[in-house]
Structures are given as C-alpha cells and as structure tokens.
Scaffold this motif. Structure first.
Motif, PDB file in Angstrom:
ATOM      1  N   GLU A 174     -12.078  -0.130   4.670  1.00  0.00           N
ATOM      2  CA  GLU A 174     -10.963   0.131   3.761  1.00  0.00           C
ATOM      3  C   GLU A 174     -10.580   1.613   3.718  1.00  0.00           C
ATOM      4  N   LYS A 175     -11.538   2.502   3.958  1.00  0.00           N
ATOM      5  CA  LYS A 175     -11.293   3.935   3.767  1.00  0.00           C
ATOM      6  C   LYS A 175     -10.222   4.491   4.703  1.00  0.00           C
ATOM      7  N   VAL A 176      -9.834   3.744   5.737  1.00  0.00           N
ATOM      8  CA  VAL A 176      -8.822   4.242   6.658  1.00  0.00           C
ATOM      9  C   VAL A 176      -7.518   4.563   5.928  1.00  0.00           C
ATOM     10  N   GLU A 177      -7.264   3.848   4.828  1.00  0.00           N
ATOM     11  CA  GLU A 177      -6.021   4.061   4.086  1.00  0.00           C
ATOM     12  C   GLU A 177      -5.936   5.478   3.534  1.00  0.00           C
ATOM     13  N   ARG A 178      -7.095   6.058   3.185  1.00  0.00           N
ATOM     14  CA  ARG A 178      -7.111   7.407   2.594  1.00  0.00           C
ATOM     15  C   ARG A 178      -6.746   8.488   3.597  1.00  0.00           C
ATOM     16  N   ILE A 179      -6.956   8.224   4.895  1.00  0.00           N
ATOM     17  CA  ILE A 179      -6.675   9.251   5.901  1.00  0.00           C
ATOM     18  C   ILE A 179      -5.469   8.902   6.770  1.00  0.00           C
ATOM     19  N   ALA A 180      -4.758   7.842   6.405  1.00  0.00           N
ATOM     20  CA  ALA A 180      -3.646   7.369   7.238  1.00  0.00           C
ATOM     21  C   ALA A 180      -2.606   8.471   7.461  1.00  0.00           C
ATOM     22  N   HIS A 181      -2.371   9.310   6.443  1.00  0.00           N
ATOM     23  CA  HIS A 181      -1.350  10.351   6.562  1.00  0.00           C
ATOM     24  C   HIS A 181      -1.686  11.381   7.642  1.00  0.00           C
ATOM     25  N   LYS A 182      -2.961  11.436   8.036  1.00  0.00           N
ATOM     26  CA  LYS A 182      -3.374  12.413   9.052  1.00  0.00           C
ATOM     27  C   LYS A 182      -3.013  11.990  10.475  1.00  0.00           C
ATOM     28  N   PHE A 183      -2.839  10.681  10.682  1.00  0.00           N
ATOM     29  CA  PHE A 183      -2.541  10.232  12.048  1.00  0.00           C
ATOM     30  C   PHE A 183      -1.287   9.375  12.168  1.00  0.00           C
ATOM     31  N   MET A 184      -0.644   9.070  11.037  1.00  0.00           N
ATOM     32  CA  MET A 184       0.553   8.230  11.048  1.00  0.00           C
ATOM     33  C   MET A 184       1.782   9.035  10.651  1.00  0.00           C
ATOM     34  N   ARG A 185       2.910   8.756  11.286  1.00  0.00           N
ATOM     35  CA  ARG A 185       4.192   9.320  10.875  1.00  0.00           C
ATOM     36  C   ARG A 185       4.763   8.465   9.740  1.00  0.00           C
ATOM     37  N   PRO A 186       5.593   9.055   8.880  1.00  0.00           N
ATOM     38  CA  PRO A 186       6.178   8.266   7.773  1.00  0.00           C
ATOM     39  C   PRO A 186       6.886   7.007   8.258  1.00  0.00           C
ATOM     40  N   GLU A 187       7.616   7.119   9.389  1.00  0.00           N
ATOM     41  CA  GLU A 187       8.336   5.934   9.889  1.00  0.00           C
ATOM     42  C   GLU A 187       7.384   4.874  10.420  1.00  0.00           C
ATOM     43  N   GLU A 188       6.192   5.284  10.846  1.00  0.00           N
ATOM     44  CA  GLU A 188       5.192   4.306  11.273  1.00  0.00           C
ATOM     45  C   GLU A 188       4.579   3.599  10.065  1.00  0.00           C
ATOM     46  N   MET A 189       4.388   4.316   8.983  1.00  0.00           N
ATOM     47  CA  MET A 189       3.864   3.695   7.763  1.00  0.00           C
ATOM     48  C   MET A 189       4.798   2.595   7.261  1.00  0.00           C
ATOM     49  N   LYS A 190       6.089   2.740   7.528  1.00  0.00           N
ATOM     50  CA  LYS A 190       7.085   1.797   7.006  1.00  0.00           C
ATOM     51  C   LYS A 190       7.000   0.429   7.672  1.00  0.00           C
ATOM     52  N   PHE A 191       6.519   0.376   8.927  1.00  0.00           N
ATOM     53  CA  PHE A 191       6.489  -0.949   9.580  1.00  0.00           C
ATOM     54  C   PHE A 191       5.175  -1.700   9.346  1.00  0.00           C
ATOM     55  N   LEU A 192       4.270  -1.137   8.556  1.00  0.00           N
ATOM     56  CA  LEU A 192       3.016  -1.830   8.277  1.00  0.00           C
ATOM     57  C   LEU A 192       3.259  -3.057   7.402  1.00  0.00           C
ATOM     58  N   ASP A 193       2.551  -4.128   7.707  1.00  0.00           N
ATOM     59  CA  ASP A 193       2.623  -5.370   6.934  1.00  0.00           C
ATOM     60  C   ASP A 193       1.611  -5.274   5.785  1.00  0.00           C
ATOM     61  N   PRO A 194       2.052  -5.292   4.525  1.00  0.00           N
ATOM     62  CA  PRO A 194       1.112  -5.162   3.401  1.00  0.00           C
ATOM     63  C   PRO A 194      -0.033  -6.173   3.445  1.00  0.00           C
ATOM     64  N   ALA A 195       0.214  -7.340   4.001  1.00  0.00           N
ATOM     65  CA  ALA A 195      -0.815  -8.382   4.047  1.00  0.00           C
ATOM     66  C   ALA A 195      -1.931  -8.050   5.044  1.00  0.00           C
ATOM     67  N   HIS A 196      -1.625  -7.186   6.002  1.00  0.00           N
ATOM     68  CA  HIS A 196      -2.619  -6.840   7.028  1.00  0.00           C
ATOM     69  C   HIS A 196      -2.690  -5.328   7.212  1.00  0.00           C
ATOM     70  N   LYS A 197      -2.488  -4.592   6.129  1.00  0.00           N
ATOM     71  CA  LYS A 197      -2.317  -3.140   6.249  1.00  0.00           C
ATOM     72  C   LYS A 197      -3.534  -2.450   6.865  1.00  0.00           C
ATOM     73  N   ILE A 198      -4.733  -2.823   6.424  1.00  0.00           N
ATOM     74  CA  ILE A 198      -5.938  -2.152   6.922  1.00  0.00           C
ATOM     75  C   ILE A 198      -6.123  -2.416   8.411  1.00  0.00           C
ATOM     76  N   GLN A 199      -6.019  -3.689   8.811  1.00  0.00           N
ATOM     77  CA  GLN A 199      -6.172  -4.010  10.234  1.00  0.00           C
ATOM     78  C   GLN A 199      -5.105  -3.317  11.079  1.00  0.00           C
ATOM     79  N   GLN A 200      -3.872  -3.294  10.560  1.00  0.00           N
ATOM     80  CA  GLN A 200      -2.782  -2.695  11.337  1.00  0.00           C
ATOM     81  C   GLN A 200      -2.953  -1.184  11.457  1.00  0.00           C
ATOM     82  N   LEU A 201      -3.482  -0.557  10.414  1.00  0.00           N
ATOM     83  CA  LEU A 201      -3.784   0.873  10.516  1.00  0.00           C
ATOM     84  C   LEU A 201      -4.837   1.129  11.588  1.00  0.00           C
ATOM     85  N   TYR A 202      -5.810   0.240  11.682  1.00  0.00           N
ATOM     86  CA  TYR A 202      -6.827   0.399  12.723  1.00  0.00           C
ATOM     87  C   TYR A 202      -6.249   0.163  14.111  1.00  0.00           C
TER      88      TYR A 202
END
Length: 204
Positions: A109-137
């Motif tokens: 779960e902790k990946v969400e706390r560091i997402a801003h370090k490797f994701m662009r804002p426009e990339e954050m927008k296409f994440l599916d809330p139902a699978h957000k953690i897996q998609q961040l990985y």
C-alpha cells in the motif's frame, strides 16, 4: 518477446550456503558476498546469479560484471541481461540481440505515498480507483524496466519516462517513451501480476 529473449522468476527458498555452493565465484565476487550482510541482500545477489546460471544452462564460471552506470553485463557470453529481486523472488531477463530490462516488486500500500516522485500528474489521472495500488506498481515496474533497458544514469522516472494511458489487467502491455535531450525512444513494455508481485519487462 521472441525466441531469442526470455525471462524467469524464481522463489528463493534455499539458504545462502546452498545457493553459494551452486556458483563458481572469483576472488572479488567471494569477497563481495562475504561483505554483504547476511539476509535478503545476500540471498538476492546469490539467487539472481544461480537463476542466471540455470537459464544459460552452464556449469562454467560466468563472468557477470556491472558497468559505470550499474548495468550488469556478461564478459564472455553473447547475451544482454537484466537482473531484479524483491523479497522472496529473483528475476532474470536475457536476450541474444537487444538490451533488456526487468523489474519485480512486491505490491504494498505504501506506494501511494511516493507516487508523486515517479508519476506525472497526467499519469495519475488515468489510474483506476478500483485497482490504484496495482496500477501504480505497473507504472513503477514499467518505468524501472525502461530505465534498466536504456542503461544510463541521470534519468528521472517522472520527467523522462512517459506512459500512455492503459486499463489495468493482471497482465498486459504499456506504451512508454523515454524523452531526454536528444534521446527519444518508444518502448512496448510487458507486465504481469504474479501472486502479490508485479513484474515489468522490456526489450529495446
């Protein structure tokens, strides 16, 4: 993927001594292993090299070094390689003709706390809330695989590796673009979820 390219995952269940006994190491490598703290780092280093030996189907000594950018390479064998590890797993990818990159990460779960370090804002927008953690990985593993395949330092995951929107599945492909100065390279990066791990893999 093609007949000249493959990757493998291996769950490390052996003790360090058992892995060590499957390898032939030179003096520098033996000194390095002895310097590693006992525990996961030691097991990871040994595990990736045992898996590499199994994939290359050889009992001979394998001269595996890292270049100035930290990218592993084989001195005497005609393969491009990439190594990764996470907790209980080692991963190795090799190709006879192209650079490769692989990354494996345990999903936490902790990946969400560091997402801003490797994701662009426009990339954050296409994440599916139902699978957000897996998609961040997926995004992390895809960017790490591209970084390893490119094999040069000074690459920002957020600024230099750009991802096209994608729908999350347990396996799939992501379009990625490495953009830095005069460098502009497009990649098709595969990913798959295996148990509670995510794997990203790419061939240059």
């Amino acid at each position: 993927m093609d007949p000249d390219t493959e990757f493998a995952l291996w769950k490390i269940e052996e003790e360090a001594d058992e892995l060590y006994n499957q390898l032939q190491l030179n003096d520098d490598e033996q000194a390095y292993v002895e310097k590693l703290s006992k525990g996961k780092r030691n097991l990871h280093w040994l595990g990736t090299r045992v898996l590499l030996r199994k994939m290359l189907k050889t009992e001979q000594y394998i001269d595996c070094r890292v270049d100035a950018h930290g990218k592993p390479y084989l001195v005497d064998l005609p393969y491009q390689i990439s190594l990764s590890h996470s907790f209980d797993y080692a991963a190795v990818m090799l190709s006879k003709n192209k650079p490769v990159g692989i990354d494996i990460e345990q999903i936490k779960e902790k990946v969400e706390r560091i997402a801003h370090k490797f994701m662009r804002p426009e990339e954050m927008k296409f994440l599916d809330p139902a699978h957000k953690i897996q998609q961040l990985y997926v995004c992390w593993c895809v960017k790490e695989a591209v970084y390893k395949c490119y094999g040069q330092k000074e690459v920002s995951f957020a600024d230099n590796i750009l991802l096209e929107p994608f729908d999350f599945n347990t396996q799939g492909t992501v379009s990625a673009r490495l953009l830095k100065g005069d460098v502009d390279i497009n990649y098709q990066v595969g990913y798959l979820q295996y148990e509670d791990y995510m794997v990203g893999y790419v061939k240059g």
